[in-house]
Design a protein around this motif. Structure first.
Motif, PDB file in Angstrom:
ATOM      1  N   ASP A 100       0.433 -13.780  16.397  1.00 27.37           N
ATOM      2  CA  ASP A 100       1.402 -13.233  17.335  1.00 27.37           C
ATOM      3  C   ASP A 100       1.624 -11.736  17.118  1.00 27.37           C
ATOM      4  N   ASP A 101       0.765 -11.100  16.288  1.00 26.73           N
ATOM      5  CA  ASP A 101       0.901  -9.667  16.030  1.00 26.73           C
ATOM      6  C   ASP A 101      -0.166  -8.852  16.741  1.00 26.73           C
ATOM      7  N   GLY A 102      -0.938  -9.478  17.632  1.00 27.24           N
ATOM      8  CA  GLY A 102      -1.985  -8.763  18.360  1.00 27.24           C
ATOM      9  C   GLY A 102      -3.328  -8.773  17.661  1.00 27.24           C
ATOM     10  N   SER A 103      -3.421  -9.329  16.460  1.00 28.62           N
ATOM     11  CA  SER A 103      -4.709  -9.399  15.779  1.00 28.62           C
ATOM     12  C   SER A 103      -5.646 -10.317  16.571  1.00 28.62           C
ATOM     13  N   HIS A 104      -6.933 -10.006  16.526  1.00 36.40           N
ATOM     14  CA  HIS A 104      -7.851 -10.748  17.389  1.00 36.40           C
ATOM     15  C   HIS A 104      -9.279 -10.696  16.856  1.00 36.40           C
ATOM     16  N   LEU A 105     -10.120 -11.578  17.406  1.00 35.90           N
ATOM     17  CA  LEU A 105     -11.555 -11.519  17.215  1.00 35.90           C
ATOM     18  C   LEU A 105     -12.151 -10.740  18.367  1.00 35.90           C
ATOM     19  N   ALA A 106     -12.991  -9.759  18.044  1.00 33.66           N
ATOM     20  CA  ALA A 106     -13.730  -9.017  19.063  1.00 33.66           C
ATOM     21  C   ALA A 106     -15.150  -9.569  19.064  1.00 33.66           C
ATOM     22  N   ILE A 107     -15.466 -10.375  20.058  1.00 34.14           N
ATOM     23  CA  ILE A 107     -16.749 -11.072  20.074  1.00 34.14           C
ATOM     24  C   ILE A 107     -17.668 -10.435  21.121  1.00 34.14           C
ATOM     25  N   PHE A 108     -18.885 -10.100  20.673  1.00 31.89           N
ATOM     26  CA  PHE A 108     -19.857  -9.418  21.517  1.00 31.89           C
ATOM     27  C   PHE A 108     -21.053 -10.318  21.795  1.00 31.89           C
ATOM     28  N   TYR A 109     -21.591 -10.176  22.985  1.00 34.63           N
ATOM     29  CA  TYR A 109     -22.863 -10.799  23.345  1.00 34.63           C
ATOM     30  C   TYR A 109     -23.746  -9.720  23.959  1.00 34.63           C
ATOM     31  N   TRP A 110     -25.024  -9.664  23.539  1.00 38.92           N
ATOM     32  CA  TRP A 110     -25.967  -8.677  24.055  1.00 38.92           C
ATOM     33  C   TRP A 110     -27.182  -9.389  24.631  1.00 38.92           C
ATOM     34  N   ASN A 127       0.848  -1.186   0.000  1.00 39.12           N
ATOM     35  CA  ASN A 127       0.000   0.000   0.000  1.00 39.12           C
ATOM     36  C   ASN A 127       0.884   1.236   0.000  1.00 39.12           C
ATOM     37  N   GLU A 128       0.759   2.071  -1.020  1.00 40.52           N
ATOM     38  CA  GLU A 128       1.592   3.263  -1.127  1.00 40.52           C
ATOM     39  C   GLU A 128       0.978   4.471  -0.425  1.00 40.52           C
ATOM     40  N   LYS A 129      -0.284   4.355   0.071  1.00 41.98           N
ATOM     41  CA  LYS A 129      -0.954   5.495   0.696  1.00 41.98           C
ATOM     42  C   LYS A 129      -1.005   5.397   2.216  1.00 41.98           C
ATOM     43  N   PHE A 130      -1.323   4.190   2.729  1.00 38.81           N
ATOM     44  CA  PHE A 130      -1.421   3.983   4.176  1.00 38.81           C
ATOM     45  C   PHE A 130      -0.569   2.783   4.560  1.00 38.81           C
ATOM     46  N   ASP A 131       0.154   2.884   5.643  1.00 35.35           N
ATOM     47  CA  ASP A 131       1.025   1.803   6.092  1.00 35.35           C
ATOM     48  C   ASP A 131       0.274   0.894   7.064  1.00 35.35           C
ATOM     49  N   PHE A 132      -0.791   0.254   6.566  1.00 34.78           N
ATOM     50  CA  PHE A 132      -1.522  -0.694   7.392  1.00 34.78           C
ATOM     51  C   PHE A 132      -0.643  -1.913   7.650  1.00 34.78           C
ATOM     52  N   LYS A 133      -0.601  -2.368   8.891  1.00 26.73           N
ATOM     53  CA  LYS A 133       0.261  -3.493   9.258  1.00 26.73           C
ATOM     54  C   LYS A 133      -0.411  -4.840   9.000  1.00 26.73           C
ATOM     55  N   SER A 134      -1.681  -4.958   9.400  1.00 25.41           N
ATOM     56  CA  SER A 134      -2.431  -6.197   9.224  1.00 25.41           C
ATOM     57  C   SER A 134      -3.854  -5.915   9.677  1.00 25.41           C
ATOM     58  N   ILE A 135      -4.728  -6.898   9.582  1.00 28.88           N
ATOM     59  CA  ILE A 135      -6.052  -6.752  10.189  1.00 28.88           C
ATOM     60  C   ILE A 135      -5.875  -6.757  11.702  1.00 28.88           C
ATOM     61  N   ASP A 136      -6.395  -5.736  12.382  1.00 30.31           N
ATOM     62  CA  ASP A 136      -6.290  -5.685  13.841  1.00 30.31           C
ATOM     63  C   ASP A 136      -7.318  -6.612  14.487  1.00 30.31           C
ATOM     64  N   HIS A 137      -8.587  -6.476  14.087  1.00 33.93           N
ATOM     65  CA  HIS A 137      -9.596  -7.370  14.638  1.00 33.93           C
ATOM     66  C   HIS A 137     -10.802  -7.447  13.717  1.00 33.93           C
ATOM     67  N   ILE A 138     -11.601  -8.469  13.910  1.00 33.62           N
ATOM     68  CA  ILE A 138     -12.893  -8.640  13.266  1.00 33.62           C
ATOM     69  C   ILE A 138     -13.913  -8.730  14.382  1.00 33.62           C
ATOM     70  N   ALA A 139     -14.985  -7.931  14.283  1.00 33.96           N
ATOM     71  CA  ALA A 139     -16.009  -7.903  15.325  1.00 33.96           C
ATOM     72  C   ALA A 139     -17.192  -8.782  14.936  1.00 33.96           C
ATOM     73  N   LEU A 140     -17.594  -9.657  15.845  1.00 37.24           N
ATOM     74  CA  LEU A 140     -18.703 -10.586  15.619  1.00 37.24           C
ATOM     75  C   LEU A 140     -19.664 -10.526  16.797  1.00 37.24           C
ATOM     76  N   THR A 141     -20.939 -10.750  16.532  1.00 39.76           N
ATOM     77  CA  THR A 141     -21.936 -10.864  17.589  1.00 39.76           C
ATOM     78  C   THR A 141     -22.394 -12.315  17.675  1.00 39.76           C
ATOM     79  N   VAL A 142     -22.442 -12.861  18.882  1.00 36.30           N
ATOM     80  CA  VAL A 142     -22.868 -14.247  19.080  1.00 36.30           C
ATOM     81  C   VAL A 142     -24.084 -14.288  19.985  1.00 36.30           C
ATOM     82  N   SER A 143     -24.759 -15.438  20.010  1.00 35.86           N
ATOM     83  CA  SER A 143     -25.967 -15.578  20.825  1.00 35.86           C
ATOM     84  C   SER A 143     -25.682 -16.109  22.220  1.00 35.86           C
ATOM     85  N   ASP A 144     -24.470 -16.608  22.464  1.00 30.27           N
ATOM     86  CA  ASP A 144     -24.141 -17.222  23.751  1.00 30.27           C
ATOM     87  C   ASP A 144     -22.632 -17.120  23.947  1.00 30.27           C
TER      88      ASP A 144
END
Length: 210
Positions: free
Chosen positions: A70-80, A13-30
């Motif tokens: 090992d780069d800190g990337s993670h799943l952000a999992i939510f329950y409501w 990427n020549e415009k932004f120096d993104f390192k990797s995907i930081d996280h993906i946010a998901l909603t679960v039922s339990d």
């Protein structure tokens, strides 16, 4: 300085120096079931946990962080609590389109966890040991249709990749039906073309109007 295209496995990427995907946010039922699946069965470490409360100081939701690499990337999992509790209750009901492969706009299709190609067979055996159904797919260039792929696929079985394979992928789902993929890019894929033109319903409609 970011590596050049010649130095890197993939274009940079020549415009932004993104390192990797930081996280993906998901909603679960339990959340308890999600912890059992992602932490106990898939082995993802629990990095952080937090809760949300209302004005009466009652817990109404949770947010857990599951480590991916090992780069800190993670799943952000939510329950409501008292939220949408099944995948069959979307906020907006949509009519099924004519295209059988179409997917609802702004909804997650799947998330992909990159792995080493030489461990795909091992990981299919681990899924099988955990009684997690999966499909293993290997993709190849279709010599009769430029820019298209052919696949070899099997349910709950490992599919050996030939030397000319492009990529090898394992698909499965979590208990809420969230689609997950293990994927390894193979060296042949680096020669895949990027010469297609983007599609647009707006552009097509304007062309028809002229």
């Amino acid at each position: 300085m970011a590596p050049t295209n010649e130095e890197s496995e993939f274009p940079t990427n020549e415009k932004f120096d993104f390192k990797s995907i930081d996280h993906i946010a998901l909603t679960v039922s339990d959340m308890e079931r999600a912890v059992d699946f992602y932490h106990h069965k898939l082995g993802m470490p629990i990095l952080y946990t937090m809760e949300y409360t209302n004005d009466a100081d009652e817990v109404i939701g949770q947010h857990w962080y599951f480590g991916i690499g090992d780069d800190g990337s993670h799943l952000a999992i939510f329950y409501w609590k008292n939220g949408y509790q099944t995948k069959e209750q979307p906020p907006v009901q949509r009519n099924k389109p004519a295209n059988p492969r179409a997917y609802p706009i702004a909804e997650l299709m799947h998330f992909n966890l990159r792995v080493d190609a030489d461990r795909i067979e091992e990981y299919t055996q681990k899924l099988k040991a955990e009684n997690i159904p999966f499909t293993h797919t290997v993709r190849y260039l279709d010599p009769s249709r430029p820019g298209q792929m052919t696949i070899e696929s099997a349910k709950d079985e490992f599919v050996p990749a030939r030397e000319d394979a492009l990529m090898t992928s394992v698909y499965f789902s979590d208990p809420d039906g969230i689609a997950i993929e293990f994927n390894a890019w193979l060296p042949t894929f680096r020669a895949w073309p990027n010469d297609k033109q983007p599609m647009s319903d707006r552009t097509a409609a304007a062309a028809q109007a002229d």
